[in-house]
Design an enzyme around this catalytic site. Structure first.
Site, PDB file in Angstrom:
ATOM      1  N   SER A  98       0.826  -1.200   0.000  1.00 38.89           N
ATOM      2  CA  SER A  98       0.000   0.000   0.000  1.00 38.89           C
ATOM      3  C   SER A  98       0.870   1.264   0.000  1.00 38.89           C
ATOM      4  O   SER A  98       1.746   1.401  -0.841  1.00 38.89           O
ATOM      5  CB  SER A  98      -0.962  -0.044   1.192  1.00 38.89           C
ATOM      6  OG  SER A  98      -2.048   0.820   1.005  1.00 38.89           O
ATOM      7  N   ASP A 225      -9.786  -5.878  -4.610  1.00 31.42           N
ATOM      8  CA  ASP A 225      -9.322  -4.801  -3.738  1.00 31.42           C
ATOM      9  C   ASP A 225     -10.280  -3.624  -3.823  1.00 31.42           C
ATOM     10  O   ASP A 225     -10.539  -3.106  -4.906  1.00 31.42           O
ATOM     11  CB  ASP A 225      -7.915  -4.384  -4.185  1.00 31.42           C
ATOM     12  CG  ASP A 225      -7.181  -3.535  -3.168  1.00 31.42           C
ATOM     13  OD1 ASP A 225      -7.839  -2.738  -2.466  1.00 31.42           O
ATOM     14  OD2 ASP A 225      -5.948  -3.655  -3.094  1.00 31.42           O
ATOM     15  N   HIS A 253      -7.328  -5.860  -0.118  1.00 24.11           N
ATOM     16  CA  HIS A 253      -6.163  -4.978  -0.050  1.00 24.11           C
ATOM     17  C   HIS A 253      -5.061  -5.528   0.863  1.00 24.11           C
ATOM     18  O   HIS A 253      -3.980  -4.952   0.944  1.00 24.11           O
ATOM     19  CB  HIS A 253      -6.584  -3.587   0.434  1.00 24.11           C
ATOM     20  CG  HIS A 253      -5.546  -2.529   0.217  1.00 24.11           C
ATOM     21  ND1 HIS A 253      -5.021  -2.233  -1.021  1.00 24.11           N
ATOM     22  CD2 HIS A 253      -4.910  -1.692   1.100  1.00 24.11           C
ATOM     23  CE1 HIS A 253      -4.119  -1.273  -0.907  1.00 24.11           C
ATOM     24  NE2 HIS A 253      -4.028  -0.932   0.373  1.00 24.11           N
TER      25      HIS A 253
END
Length: 274
Positions: A98, A225, A253
């Site tokens: 991320s 996601d 995610h």
């Protein structure tokens, strides 16, 4: 483009013969800490490899107040300190999740000789002059979550000053990050996640073609996601092409929770690329 389906076949240690760089440095994303990698740490160790998960500044068990973390340099310091201490001829494989993608890009720019490969796991693999925040802004409904009266914003320097941090409300986290994650891992995340320093997310990256541009980058897309949609991930790959792209079906995610075996197989495959 390589497509990798989820699976549970165990990778056996004989693959070590094909892996030159055995040390993996795992870099968490916003709100997480080194703890989030626990499944993949175990899988990498079982395969005879050496995983090291770091807590970025103000994350995990690092006690720094996030309101005092204003820059990407400050946020990435534990990672940079680790790279600085490596032996002169030693290299690692960096894995960033991320917004941790901005940190491994920062590391690629400053320590290109220490990084064998950089792996972006549904991460902010942004170009020169971009901010990590820009990737998430539209996706996370910035008007609602980041408005001045949002309960998610932290004003460490007072309401009359710009916000210094951000914390997701639990109802947002479930739908955005953990839509395929087992309940036990969601419970772990709910009691372990911390606020996010906004300064590093809002900082424009300064990346050169000579250093960052010559790094060996790989991207792992997560196809279920909701925090960083497949379309956004595809755009990141188009705008800033890596050496290889992998995909995990059925992952939210947080593939280290929802599809750890699939993530592990891809990490092993990337490590074996000459």
């Amino acid at each position: 483009m390589i497509f990798v389906e989820s699976g549970s076949r165990k990778v056996i240690p004989r693959i070590l013969e094909n892996i030159k760089t055995k040390k993996f440095v795992l870099v968490h994303g916003e709100g997480f800490g080194a703890w989030c990698w626990y499944k993949n740490i175990a899988l990498l160790e079982e395969s005879g490899l050496v995983p090291i998960a770091v807590d970025l500044t103000g994350s995990g068990i690092d006690l720094t107040d996030i309101n005092n973390v204003a820059t990407l340099t400050e946020y990435s310091k534990p990672l940079i300190d680790f790279l600085e201490k490596l032996a002169e001829d030693e290299k690692v494989i960096l894995v960033g999740h991320s917004s941790g993608g901005a940190c491994i890009s920062y590391a690629l720019e400053h320590f290109p000789d220490k990084i064998s490969k950089a792996v972006y796991v549904c991460a902010t693999m942004i170009s020169d002059g971009q901010r990590a925040f820009d990737v998430f802004a539209e996706e996370l409904g910035s008007a609602q979550l980041f408005s001045s009266d949002s309960k998610s914003l932290i004003y460490g320097n007072g309401k009359d000053k710009p916000p210094t941090g951000f914390v997701f409300e639990k109802q947002h986290m479930h739908g955005l990050y953990f839509n395929q994650t087992p309940a036990k891992d969601v419970a772990l995340a709910m009691v372990s996640m911390r606020g996010i320093p906004l300064g590093p997310m809002m900082e424009k990256m300064s990346l050169s073609a000579e250093k960052y541009g010559n790094g060996r980058r790989f991207y792992i897309q997560t196809l279920d996601d909701r925090a960083l949609s497949p379309d956004v991930q595809e755009k990141l790959v188009r705008d800033n092409p890596p050496q290889g792209v992998f995909k995990i079906k059925g992952s939210d995610h947080c593939p280290f929770f929802s599809k750890p075996q699939s993530l592990h197989k891809i990490l092993i495959e990337i490590a074996q690329i000459p």
